[in-house]
Enzyme design. Sequence first.
Site, mmCIF file in Angstrom:
data_model
loop_
_atom_site.group_PDB
_atom_site.id
_atom_site.type_symbol
_atom_site.label_atom_id
_atom_site.label_comp_id
_atom_site.label_asym_id
_atom_site.label_seq_id
_atom_site.Cartn_x
_atom_site.Cartn_y
_atom_site.Cartn_z
ATOM 1 N N ASP A 49 0.786 -1.243 0.000
ATOM 2 C CA ASP A 49 0.000 0.000 0.000
ATOM 3 C C ASP A 49 0.821 1.297 0.000
ATOM 4 O O ASP A 49 0.499 2.230 0.755
ATOM 5 C CB ASP A 49 -0.954 0.009 1.207
ATOM 6 C CG ASP A 49 -2.004 -1.098 1.166
ATOM 7 O OD1 ASP A 49 -1.993 -1.901 0.211
ATOM 8 O OD2 ASP A 49 -2.831 -1.169 2.103
ATOM 9 N N LYS A 88 -7.164 -4.898 -2.984
ATOM 10 C CA LYS A 88 -7.934 -5.421 -1.850
ATOM 11 C C LYS A 88 -8.796 -4.313 -1.291
ATOM 12 O O LYS A 88 -8.507 -3.126 -1.492
ATOM 13 C CB LYS A 88 -6.984 -5.946 -0.772
ATOM 14 C CG LYS A 88 -6.044 -4.864 -0.263
ATOM 15 C CD LYS A 88 -5.046 -5.398 0.712
ATOM 16 C CE LYS A 88 -4.166 -4.286 1.241
ATOM 17 N NZ LYS A 88 -4.885 -3.214 1.941
ATOM 18 N N CYS A 98 -2.076 -2.753 7.600
ATOM 19 C CA CYS A 98 -2.020 -3.683 6.466
ATOM 20 C C CYS A 98 -0.752 -4.532 6.444
ATOM 21 O O CYS A 98 -0.802 -5.702 6.055
ATOM 22 C CB CYS A 98 -2.233 -2.925 5.164
ATOM 23 S SG CYS A 98 -3.947 -2.342 5.038
HETATM 24 C C1 VGL Z 1 -4.722 0.695 5.702
HETATM 25 C C2 VGL Z 1 -6.315 1.557 7.094
HETATM 26 C C3 VGL Z 1 -7.274 1.446 6.118
HETATM 27 C C4 VGL Z 1 -3.294 0.296 5.504
HETATM 28 C C5 VGL Z 1 -5.672 0.561 4.704
HETATM 29 O O1 VGL Z 1 -2.835 0.236 4.338
HETATM 30 O O2 VGL Z 1 -2.602 0.038 6.521
HETATM 31 N N1 VGL Z 1 -5.056 1.188 6.895
HETATM 32 N N2 VGL Z 1 -6.934 0.944 4.928
#
Ligand code: VGL
Length: 201
Positions: A12, A109, A154
């Site tokens: 991410d 995702k 994540c």
């Molecule tokens: C994430 C919160 C919501 C992350 C993704 O990538 O850690 N955290 N969505």
Amino acid sequence: MFPASHALLVIDVQNDFCPGGALAVPDGDQIIGGINALMDEFPSVILTQDWHPAGHSSFASTHDATPMSVTEMPYGPQVLWPDHCIQGTHGAAFHPDLKTDRADLIIRKGYNPQIDSYSAFFENDKATPTGLEGYLRTRGITDLTLVGLATDFCVNYSAMDAARLGFAVTVLTDLSRAIDFDGSLAVALGDMKNAGVQIDG
Ligand code: VGL
Ligand code: ZN
């Protein structure tokens, strides 16, 4: 060079998780140069991309709730986040400095409107698979090194699932950054160590 059985999983590294983004992780952009350099040591690089439809059930705005409050979902407690990583937006795009060319696979995702997905392997119901496990197994990948955002969400959930599935997992904390919401980083590091995840600097 790591063997073909060892993949780098980059979690991410997207605009919304970097400074100026909707869910900015402090210093989230500081890890990108190091991640790019590390890609050269891995025969296989996989990227994940948080990828939510507008009005996603993990968004506080969807529930008229305060961001960072916690609600109860059918699958358990869920933090309600600011709107982030909406499909096709600038915020959902990879940070422009991230070297994406080396990626063999980009796994998205969080696209299920009803269920969040922190982990690259399973949605937050801990049951619905993303398909990543099968991809790795059919390629003979047994070892994973994880870096990215955010260490306590994540990265943590992906590492925990990978360890539970029997992969040998290392998390590099120097190339990851945390949201650290309510002590979540310390809890995540403890959980990962207990699960047999190797935590390296
Ligand atoms: C994430 C919160 C919501 C992350 C993704 O990538 O850690 N955290 N969505
Ligand atoms: Zn998300």
